[in-house]
Motif scaffolding. Sequence first.
Motif, PDB file in Angstrom:
ATOM      1  N   UNK A 103       0.158  13.227  15.531  1.00 42.24           N
ATOM      2  CA  UNK A 103      -0.859  13.281  14.471  1.00 42.24           C
ATOM      3  C   UNK A 103      -0.215  13.549  13.109  1.00 42.24           C
ATOM      4  N   UNK A 104       0.818  14.382  13.122  1.00 39.59           N
ATOM      5  CA  UNK A 104       1.497  14.667  11.854  1.00 39.59           C
ATOM      6  C   UNK A 104       2.156  13.431  11.280  1.00 39.59           C
ATOM      7  N   UNK A 105       2.816  12.644  12.138  1.00 39.91           N
ATOM      8  CA  UNK A 105       3.458  11.431  11.655  1.00 39.91           C
ATOM      9  C   UNK A 105       2.416  10.435  11.163  1.00 39.91           C
ATOM     10  N   UNK A 106       1.317  10.288  11.935  1.00 35.79           N
ATOM     11  CA  UNK A 106       0.257   9.373  11.512  1.00 35.79           C
ATOM     12  C   UNK A 106      -0.351   9.826  10.188  1.00 35.79           C
ATOM     13  N   UNK A 107      -0.508  11.135  10.055  1.00 41.44           N
ATOM     14  CA  UNK A 107      -1.055  11.659   8.793  1.00 41.44           C
ATOM     15  C   UNK A 107      -0.104  11.366   7.636  1.00 41.44           C
ATOM     16  N   UNK A 108       1.197  11.462   7.901  1.00 42.70           N
ATOM     17  CA  UNK A 108       2.167  11.147   6.842  1.00 42.70           C
ATOM     18  C   UNK A 108       2.063   9.688   6.441  1.00 42.70           C
ATOM     19  N   UNK A 109       1.926   8.805   7.425  1.00 41.75           N
ATOM     20  CA  UNK A 109       1.746   7.382   7.109  1.00 41.75           C
ATOM     21  C   UNK A 109       0.451   7.178   6.328  1.00 41.75           C
ATOM     22  N   UNK A 110      -0.610   7.916   6.692  1.00 41.30           N
ATOM     23  CA  UNK A 110      -1.904   7.783   6.026  1.00 41.30           C
ATOM     24  C   UNK A 110      -1.793   8.196   4.551  1.00 41.30           C
ATOM     25  N   UNK A 111      -1.182   9.340   4.328  1.00 37.16           N
ATOM     26  CA  UNK A 111      -1.039   9.821   2.940  1.00 37.16           C
ATOM     27  C   UNK A 111      -0.167   8.882   2.125  1.00 37.16           C
ATOM     28  N   UNK A 112       0.941   8.446   2.748  1.00 43.41           N
ATOM     29  CA  UNK A 112       1.837   7.540   2.025  1.00 43.41           C
ATOM     30  C   UNK A 112       1.134   6.229   1.699  1.00 43.41           C
ATOM     31  N   UNK A 113       0.355   5.727   2.650  1.00 47.95           N
ATOM     32  CA  UNK A 113      -0.352   4.462   2.416  1.00 47.95           C
ATOM     33  C   UNK A 113      -1.393   4.619   1.309  1.00 47.95           C
ATOM     34  N   UNK A 114      -2.133   5.751   1.301  1.00 43.85           N
ATOM     35  CA  UNK A 114      -3.121   5.974   0.239  1.00 43.85           C
ATOM     36  C   UNK A 114      -2.443   6.128  -1.119  1.00 43.85           C
ATOM     37  N   UNK A 115      -1.266   6.770  -1.102  1.00 43.47           N
ATOM     38  CA  UNK A 115      -0.530   6.896  -2.378  1.00 43.47           C
ATOM     39  C   UNK A 115      -0.116   5.522  -2.869  1.00 43.47           C
ATOM     40  N   UNK A 116       0.359   4.662  -1.950  1.00 45.42           N
ATOM     41  CA  UNK A 116       0.744   3.310  -2.344  1.00 45.42           C
ATOM     42  C   UNK A 116      -0.477   2.536  -2.837  1.00 45.42           C
ATOM     43  N   UNK A 117      -1.634   2.739  -2.206  1.00 46.80           N
ATOM     44  CA  UNK A 117      -2.857   2.058  -2.649  1.00 46.80           C
ATOM     45  C   UNK A 117      -3.259   2.522  -4.052  1.00 46.80           C
ATOM     46  N   UNK A 118      -3.052   3.825  -4.302  1.00 44.90           N
ATOM     47  CA  UNK A 118      -3.380   4.351  -5.638  1.00 44.90           C
ATOM     48  C   UNK A 118      -2.485   3.709  -6.683  1.00 44.90           C
ATOM     49  N   UNK A 119      -1.202   3.587  -6.373  1.00 43.84           N
ATOM     50  CA  UNK A 119      -0.281   2.934  -7.307  1.00 43.84           C
ATOM     51  C   UNK A 119      -0.707   1.489  -7.525  1.00 43.84           C
ATOM     52  N   UNK A 120      -1.112   0.842  -6.409  1.00 43.55           N
ATOM     53  CA  UNK A 120      -1.549  -0.552  -6.534  1.00 43.55           C
ATOM     54  C   UNK A 120      -2.797  -0.654  -7.393  1.00 43.55           C
ATOM     55  N   UNK A 121      -3.713   0.325  -7.253  1.00 44.45           N
ATOM     56  CA  UNK A 121      -4.938   0.309  -8.065  1.00 44.45           C
ATOM     57  C   UNK A 121      -4.614   0.475  -9.541  1.00 44.45           C
ATOM     58  N   UNK A 122      -3.668   1.334  -9.850  1.00 40.51           N
ATOM     59  CA  UNK A 122      -3.303   1.522 -11.251  1.00 40.51           C
ATOM     60  C   UNK A 122      -2.653   0.276 -11.815  1.00 40.51           C
ATOM     61  N   UNK A 123      -1.796  -0.355 -11.058  1.00 37.31           N
ATOM     62  CA  UNK A 123      -1.134  -1.565 -11.525  1.00 37.31           C
ATOM     63  C   UNK A 123      -2.127  -2.723 -11.629  1.00 37.31           C
TER      64      UNK A 123
END
Length: 687
Positions: free
Chosen positions: A652-672
Motif C-alpha cells: 500500500x505504501x508503494x502504491x500510495x507513492x505512485x499515486x502521489x507521484x502521479x498526481x504531482x505529475x498531473x498537477x505539473x501537466x495542468x500548469x503547463x
Amino acid sequence: MNPFRLAVAELRRLTANRLAALAVVALTIVPTLYGGLYLWANHDPYGQLPNVPAAVATDDVGTTLSTGERLRVGDRVADDLVRSHSFDWHRVSRQEALDGVEQGRYSFALVLPRTFSSDLASSGDFHPRRASMTLETNDANNYLASVMGNTVVKEVTTSVASQVSSTAASQLLVGLSQVHDELGKAADGAGRLRAGATDASKGAASLVTGSQRLTTGLTDLRDGATRLAAGADDAVAGADRLHTGASQLRTGLRTLSSKTAALPAQTDRLADGAEQVAAGNRTVAAAGLEVAGVSTTLRGDLAEQRSALLADLRTAGLTDEQLALVTTRLDRVDATVGRADGRIQTASRQLTALSTGADEVATGARTLARSTPALVSGVDGAATGATRLRDGAASLETGLRTLGTGADRLAAGAGTAVTGSTDLTSGARRLQSGVAELGKGAGTLATSLTQGRDEVPDPTDAQRRAVAQTIGSPVTVDTSSMSSAGSYGAGLAPLFLSLALWIGAYVLFLVVRPLSPRALATSQRSVRTALGGWLAPVAVGAVQAVVLYLVVAVGLRIHVAHPVLTMLFLLAVSMTFVAVLHALAARLGAIGKFLGLVLMVVQLVSAGGTFPWQTLPEPLQWVHHVAPMSYAVDGLRRLLYGADLGPVLLDLGVLAAFLVAALALSSVAARRARVWTAARVHPELVL
C-alpha cells in the motif's frame, strides 16, 4: 470550482445522452469481461484433465520370478492408469495408440514394451537391465498436454520403482530370515554332531574290542570249515562205494530176472545177499545221518556266531556302510554253507531211503522164496528200485563233492575274513582317533554358527513389511501450506485482477478528458484541476473494481480470505492505476496513452503473477521491483489466500507513492496546459 465539481461535470458530460451512458457502462464492465472471462476459463483446468484423451498400450508378456510367482507389471500399470482417471485413458494396441497421437485422437500415448516385466525383474539374476517406457507426444495436438504427459511418466516411473524396490527389499529380508533360521538349524546340527561324535568315539572303542573278538570267531570258523571239507571228502568216498554197490545190485537184479527159471533154488542165497546189502546200506545211511547232523550243527553255529558278531559290531558303533560290508562277506559264507548243508541233508535222506529199500529187498527176497509164482513181477520191481538207488547214489556223490568244494571255499573265505577283521581292528583304531578330532571340530563349528546366527537379523513379518516399504519409498513429503490458493484460477486471480484494473483504467481515458478545458481556462489552481480530472475516472474505476470483485468472488466462487480488505485494496489499486494513466495522458497526450499500453505489457511479463519473478531475465527483475502492478499482485495474493498481512502495508505504501507521484505529475501537466502552443492546437497524433 473545487475538484469534486470538476469531476461531477465530467461525469455529466460522459452521460449526457443514452449512447454516451452506454459507453460508460461498457467501459465499466471491460475489466470484468477481461478478468472474469479469463479466470472463468482457467478456473480449474487440472480438474478437467480426466476429459483429455490419452492412450496407454502394453506389449508386456510378463515374466516368472525365481519363486514361481508370475509378474506382469505392464498390465498393472495400464489398469492403474485407467482407474486413476488422471486423464481420459484408453487402453489400446501399440499401433492404434501411435496412430491416435498422430491423427490427434489422443493428446499423448504411453507405450510399455514386451520386456517391461522381465527388465524390472532382471536384478534378481544379477544381470540388471533398466526397464523403459515410450511416451509418444505430438506438440501439434497441444504442447502443455505433452508436458503433463511427461509428468505422468515420471509419476509412473516413481511408483514402479517403489514397487520393485519394495519387492526386492522384502525378498532380501525374507532371505535374511531364512539364513538366520538355517544358521540356527546348522548350529543345532553341529551340537548334535558334537554329541554324536562323543558317542561315536565310545562306539569306536567298542568296535576295536568287537573286531578283535570277530577275528577270533572267524579263525574258529576257518578251522571248522577245514574240518568240514575233510569230512565231505570222506562222505564222497562212501557215496562212491554206495553208487558202485547200487550199480552191482541193479546188474544182479537184471540177471536174476533173466534167470527166473533157477529162482527157487537161488532164493535162499538171494535173501542172504539182500540182507547183507541191507545191513551195508544201514551202515551207510547211519554215516549219512551223522554227516547231516554235523552239517546242521555247523550251520546253526554259524548263524549264532553271525548274529552275535553283527550285534557286537552294531553295539561297537560300526557305521551302516561298514556293517553292510561285513554282512555281505558273511552272506557269501552263509550261502555256501547253506547250499552244502542242503545237499548233505538230501544225500542223507537218499541214503536212508536206500537203506529202507535194501531192507525191503531183503524182505522181498524172503517173500520171493515163499512166493515163487509172484517172483517175476517182484524181481522186475526190485530192478527198477535198484536203478533208482544207483541214480540216488550218483546224486549223493555229486552233492557231497559240491559240499566239499563249498567247504573249501568257506575255509578260504573265512581266511580272507580273518584278514579283513584284522584290517577292521586297525581301521577302528584310526576311526576312534578321527572321531575325537571330529568332536572338537563340531564344537568349534557349533559355537561359530551360533554367533553367526545371532548376528543375522531376523525381522518379523510386520518389521519386514515396514522396512521394505521404507526402502522402496524412503522419503515422504508432508505438505504444509501457510496459505493456499485452492485452485488454478485462484492462483492466477491476483495477476488478472490487477491486469483487468489497469486495462479498465486505460480504456477510461479513451473517452475521459484528463484535464477539464473549462478549468484550464480559469484561474483554478493546477492541483485542483489535476484532482478534478482524476476523480471522474476514479469513480468509474471504483465501480469497475466492485463489479470485478463480485463476479470473481461470487460468480466464480473464488475463495477470498479477507473480503473487506480485498475490496478496499482493489479500490486502492484502481485509484493508483487511474492516477498513473491520468498523469501520462495529461502530460504526454496521445503518446502518454501509448506508453500506458506499453507499461501494461511490460508489467504483465514482470509482475511475477505466474512464474516466480526470480525466473525472469535480469532486466525484467529490475522492472519487477519498480512497477506498481508487482505490488498490487503481491498484496492481492496475501489478502486472497490468508497469508501474513504485514507486507500488505509495504504494498500500500508503494502504491500510495505512485499515486502521489502521479498526481504531482498531473498537477505539473495542468500548469503547463494553461499555455497553448502550436503543437497543442495542431497535434501530430490524436488518440
